[in-house]
Design an enzyme around this catalytic site. Structure first.
Site, short mmCIF file in Angstrom:
data_model
loop_
_atom_site.label_atom_id
_atom_site.label_comp_id
_atom_site.label_asym_id
_atom_site.label_seq_id
_atom_site.Cartn_x
_atom_site.Cartn_y
_atom_site.Cartn_z
N LYS A 161 -9.82 3.12 -19.58
CA LYS A 161 -10.25 3.42 -20.95
C LYS A 161 -9.06 3.30 -21.93
O LYS A 161 -8.55 2.23 -22.12
CB LYS A 161 -10.92 4.80 -20.97
N TYR A 167 -18.51 12.96 -16.48
CA TYR A 167 -18.91 11.55 -16.38
C TYR A 167 -19.93 11.43 -15.23
O TYR A 167 -19.77 12.06 -14.18
CB TYR A 167 -17.67 10.69 -16.13
N ASP A 169 -10.04 16.31 -16.47
CA ASP A 169 -10.19 14.89 -16.79
C ASP A 169 -9.88 14.73 -18.27
O ASP A 169 -10.62 15.19 -19.13
CB ASP A 169 -11.62 14.43 -16.45
N ARG A 207 0.83 -1.22 0.00
CA ARG A 207 0.00 0.00 0.00
C ARG A 207 0.86 1.27 0.00
O ARG A 207 0.39 2.37 -0.28
CB ARG A 207 -0.98 -0.03 1.17
#
Ligand code: PLP
Length: 409
Positions: A210, A120, A185, A66
């Site tokens: 994407k 989005y 974005d 992490r």
């Protein structure tokens, strides 16, 4: 800030892999370890203190998954090179990346965010619902300067926007932001078509799910930014746990090598389909960005759901950026979670379809799409039928003309 001196195509293939030859390797190694040997506990305590204070990547051996992972770090370095930023920080998904950006703002004690619609659907929802304690002012690009308040911590813009492909002049918005960080974005454009940091954005976000991955088989998110913000984002990632899996990091690094080739080829096909759509009698409006890109949005006369149901080669599915072509109805899926009135004011009507163009032959795609459009035009849209019945006693307008030109907005 490190400005790439090599071309984007070269960076796409080599960035993040500079040390491989010296290691005697050709492909990047995939490190799946969740933990690492730490024989010097005192030394680790000092390194963890240092990370907690600055968020700088750990020097030397790794400690725990992490805190950082070498395979993921290669993807981060490569993406930063492509976006022309100092650093990048990867997350489990685009939404995890956006969450971290909104928490950075929170970390500065500033709860107000200015955002431009459309975004989005889930990004819109995350802001509008106040789930993270944000207060949002929605505006258009020209209204950003007036919407700023002394407690504004972030301005958020998507361009081309999902799903309408509306475009924003980034330089103008960045100017309006003054000292408030601008987050862009860049999922739809990718660094192949647009590098927002060059226009004044301080944070550049991707749903890596994407185009960066490009094959519909990996979820991820990433934020490209300066090292100061990257440190803050890493601290949030460590504390909240939205890490990118190393296998996803490996696939994303591999995806970046073909990003320029894929985006350019897919964009050529999309531009051609936008042109053909504009001449189809069942299409009332086509939206294709001036910037280019592999996304096309269009509105139809008949039943948009019948078009979705009729495609055979094209996959009727949400998401985008894959090597195969996908089509979906934003009002029903990607933007369903947005309040209907806000959807409408954002230009997301019931007739709108959004298509992500892949690498198939453009004539094969057009054969499938035009047959589906014919099927959609033949199928009566229940909402349109009701409108028609209501208007049947009223004199009608002359029939509407053909579709708008691609690029008309
Ligand atoms: N930003 C844009 C423009 C998107 O299209 C999406 C997802 O569709 C996201 C962010 C969220 O990304 P993810 O689905 O990887 O969480």
């Amino acid at each position: 800030m490190e400005i790439p001196t090599r071309s984007l195509a070269t960076e796409a293939v080599h960035a993040g892999r500079e040390d491989l030859a010296a290691l005697g390797l050709h492909a990047a190694p995939l490190d799946l370890s969740t933990t690492y040997p730490s024989p010097d506990s005192r030394g680790e305590a000092a390194r963890i203190d240092e990370f907690a204070a600055t968020g700088a990547p750990l020097e030397g051996p790794q400690v725990y998954g992490r805190l950082g992972n070498p395979t993921v770090a290669r993807f981060e370095r490569a993406l930063a090179r492509l976006e022309g930023t100092e650093s990048a920080v990867a997350f489990a998904s685009g939404m995890a990346a956006l969450t971290a950006c909104l928490l950075v703002r929170g970390g500065l004690g500033l709860r107000h965010v200015v955002a431009v619609r459309p975004l989005y659907g889930c990004s819109d929802h995350l802001l509008d619902s106040g789930l993270l304690g944000t207060e949002v002012t929605w505006t258009d690009p020209a209204g950003v300067a007036d919407a700023l308040r002394p407690d504004t911590g972030l301005v958020l813009v998507e361009t081309p926007a999902n799903p309408t492909l509306a475009e924003t002049d980034l330089r103008a918005v960045a100017y309006s932001c003054g000292s408030v960080p601008l987050l862009v974005d860049n999922t739809f454009a990718t660094p192949v078509l647009q590098r927002p940091a060059e226009h004044g954005a301080r944070l550049v976000l991707h749903s890596a799910t994407k185009y960066l991955g490009g094959h519909g088989d990996v979820m991820g998110g990433v934020v490209a930014c300066d090292e100061e913000l990257a440190g803050a984002l890493r601290r949030i990632r460590f504390a909240t746990g939205g890490v990118l899996h190393p296998l996803a990091g490996y696939l994303l690094l591999r995806g970046l090598s073909t990003l320029p080739v894929r985006v350019r080829a897919q964009s050529r096909a999309a531009a051609e389909l936008a042109r053909r759509l504009a001449g189809h009698p069942a299409v009332t409006r086509v939206r294709y960005p001036r910037l280019g890109g592999a996304m096309v949005a269009f509105e139809v006369h008949g039943d948009p759901h019948a078009v979705i149901a009729a495609v055979r080669l094209i996959t009727p599915a949400v998401s985008l950026g894959s090597v195969d072509t996908l089509i979906q109805h934003p009002g029903s899926i990607s933007h369903r979670i947005v309040d209907p009135a806000d959807r409408r004011s954002g230009g997301i009507g019931e007739k709108l379809l959004r298509m992500s163009v892949g690498l198939e032959d453009v004539d094969d795609l057009w054969a499938d799409l035009s047959a589906a459009l014919d099927a959609g035009a033949a199928g009566a849209d229940p909402a349109e039928e009701a409108d028609r019945a209501a208007l049947s006693s009223v004199p009608q307008d002359p029939p509407r003309g053909r579709a708008a030109r691609p690029g008309a907005r």
